[in-house]
Design a protein around this motif. Structure first.
Motif, short mmCIF file in Angstrom:
data_model
loop_
_atom_site.label_atom_id
_atom_site.label_comp_id
_atom_site.label_asym_id
_atom_site.label_seq_id
_atom_site.Cartn_x
_atom_site.Cartn_y
_atom_site.Cartn_z
N ASP A 1 -0.96 2.80 -0.71
CA ASP A 1 0.57 2.79 -1.11
C ASP A 1 0.60 3.53 0.91
O ASP A 1 0.49 4.80 0.89
CB ASP A 1 1.40 3.72 -1.79
CG ASP A 1 0.73 2.72 -2.87
OD1 ASP A 1 0.94 1.71 -2.38
OD2 ASP A 1 0.20 3.00 -3.90
N SER A 2 1.11 2.65 1.54
CA SER A 2 1.61 3.48 3.11
C SER A 2 2.61 3.96 3.11
O SER A 2 3.05 5.13 3.83
CB SER A 2 1.50 2.07 4.08
OG SER A 2 0.53 1.90 3.97
N GLU A 3 3.37 4.10 1.83
CA GLU A 3 4.98 4.34 1.94
C GLU A 3 3.92 6.45 1.76
O GLU A 3 5.39 7.39 2.22
CB GLU A 3 5.64 4.90 0.58
CG GLU A 3 6.00 3.30 0.58
CD GLU A 3 5.06 2.06 -0.06
OE1 GLU A 3 5.11 1.23 -0.79
OE2 GLU A 3 3.69 2.60 0.17
N LEU A 4 3.52 6.55 1.74
CA LEU A 4 2.86 8.18 1.14
C LEU A 4 2.13 8.60 2.10
O LEU A 4 2.02 9.88 2.63
CB LEU A 4 1.60 8.40 0.23
CG LEU A 4 1.87 7.48 -1.36
CD1 LEU A 4 0.48 7.59 -1.84
CD2 LEU A 4 3.00 8.29 -1.74
N TYR A 5 2.54 7.48 3.17
CA TYR A 5 1.41 8.22 4.86
C TYR A 5 2.78 7.82 5.53
O TYR A 5 2.12 8.65 7.29
CB TYR A 5 -0.02 7.42 5.12
CG TYR A 5 -0.55 7.69 4.00
CD1 TYR A 5 -2.30 8.74 4.34
CD2 TYR A 5 -0.85 7.01 2.71
CE1 TYR A 5 -3.00 9.18 3.35
CE2 TYR A 5 -1.65 7.66 1.57
CZ TYR A 5 -2.54 8.95 2.09
OH TYR A 5 -3.33 9.18 1.47
N ILE A 6 3.61 7.30 5.81
CA ILE A 6 4.17 6.88 7.17
C ILE A 6 4.57 8.36 8.10
O ILE A 6 5.47 7.93 8.84
CB ILE A 6 5.41 5.95 6.94
CG1 ILE A 6 6.34 5.10 8.37
CG2 ILE A 6 6.60 5.71 5.86
CD1 ILE A 6 6.48 3.89 7.91
N ASP A 7 6.22 9.11 6.31
CA ASP A 7 6.00 10.39 7.44
C ASP A 7 5.12 11.65 7.54
O ASP A 7 6.15 12.51 8.20
CB ASP A 7 7.08 10.41 6.43
CG ASP A 7 7.85 9.50 6.95
OD1 ASP A 7 8.52 8.53 7.47
OD2 ASP A 7 8.75 8.69 5.40
N GLY A 8 3.44 11.57 7.59
CA GLY A 8 2.66 12.26 7.35
C GLY A 8 2.41 12.60 8.40
O GLY A 8 2.63 12.19 9.87
N ASN A 9 1.31 13.58 9.23
CA ASN A 9 0.95 14.08 10.16
C ASN A 9 -0.78 12.70 10.48
O ASN A 9 -1.77 12.03 9.26
CB ASN A 9 -0.32 15.02 9.45
CG ASN A 9 -1.14 15.41 10.61
OD1 ASN A 9 -1.48 15.07 11.51
ND2 ASN A 9 -0.89 16.76 10.33
N MET A 10 -0.72 11.83 10.87
CA MET A 10 -1.79 10.55 11.12
C MET A 10 -2.45 11.39 12.08
O MET A 10 -3.89 10.84 11.97
CB MET A 10 -1.13 10.12 12.67
CG MET A 10 0.32 9.08 12.94
SD MET A 10 0.30 7.83 11.05
CE MET A 10 1.37 9.25 9.80
#
Length: 229
Positions: A92-101
């Motif tokens: 689920d990319s929703e968990l990462y899109i606003d996180g630290n890349m």
């Protein structure tokens, strides 16, 4: 009389100015961070699907790698990446899109991560069209900044022309177009959307146009277009 002529001239100039085409932006102006960071490798994240079409996520994901590779980038194997995402519960990319890349740089060696958000996917057999509303966001794994983004509405025109003339020919064309729309492969439709949007991305290290396309006219970041089947 002179007063009337002056008014006419004023509105004539105003009309010409208002009808003048808007200033066309270049890739360098639209996507300056792409030329600043010069990403070489990209990992494709599983699309974020906000539609009722549960399959949309899969056929968009499978059709993203080729257009990116053709633009001169190394693409982390989508199949290997997907296996890792599923194993690590990162599907689920929703968990990462606003996180630290940086996690994608440390684990996969990717310079950037591509997120796509599918907001709409609808098929009209009567109108012979497939309408897609989608957003593309490429984020740097070093700076966490958005370095490329486009979003908007695309209509895939699936109409066919059998070459028939007159009323009978028109009916044949309509019937053929309705069948074609109903049977259009979803992956092909997704591929056409991806090709349209990603054609605007500045060329990567493995392209002969690398760092030579800054003055190339760019498409609108927010678009509304038609793709012919």
């Amino acid at each position: 009389m002179k007063y009337i002529i002056s008014i006419i001239l004023f509105f004539s100039v105003l009309a010409v100015t208002s009808c003048a085409p808007s200033l066309k932006m270049t890739r360098g102006e639209n996507y300056p961070n792409m030329y600043k960071e010069k990403p070489t490798s990209i990992v494709i994240m599983p699309p974020i699907n906000r539609t009722d079409n549960v399959e949309a996520k899969e056929y968009f994901y499978t059709s993203l790698a080729l257009p990116i590779a053709e633009k001169g980038y190394y693409v982390v194997s989508p199949f290997l990446a997907m296996e890792m995402f599923k194993a690590e519960s990162a599907y689920d990319s929703e968990l990462y899109i606003d996180g630290n890349m940086s996690i994608f740089k440390n684990v996969l060696g990717a310079d950037a991560a591509l997120f796509t958000i599918i907001n709409k996917w609808s098929k009209s057999t009567i109108g012979n069209t497939i309408t897609v509303q989608i957003e593309y966001i490429l984020k740097s794994t070093s700076s966490n900044e958005i370095i490329f983004t486009r979003k908007g509405d695309l209509t895939v025109d699936t109409s066919l022309d059998s070459g028939g003339a007159g009323g009978l020919g028109l009916l044949v064309n309509m019937a053929a177009s309705m069948i074609n729309t109903a049977l259009t492969d979803k992956v092909i439709a997704a591929r056409r959307c991806n090709n349209y949007v990603l054609d605007d991305i500045p060329r990567g290290k493995y392209s002969p146009l690398f760092e030579k396309d800054m003055t190339t006219p760019a498409g609108n970041i927010e678009f509304n277009g038609v793709v012919k089947q």
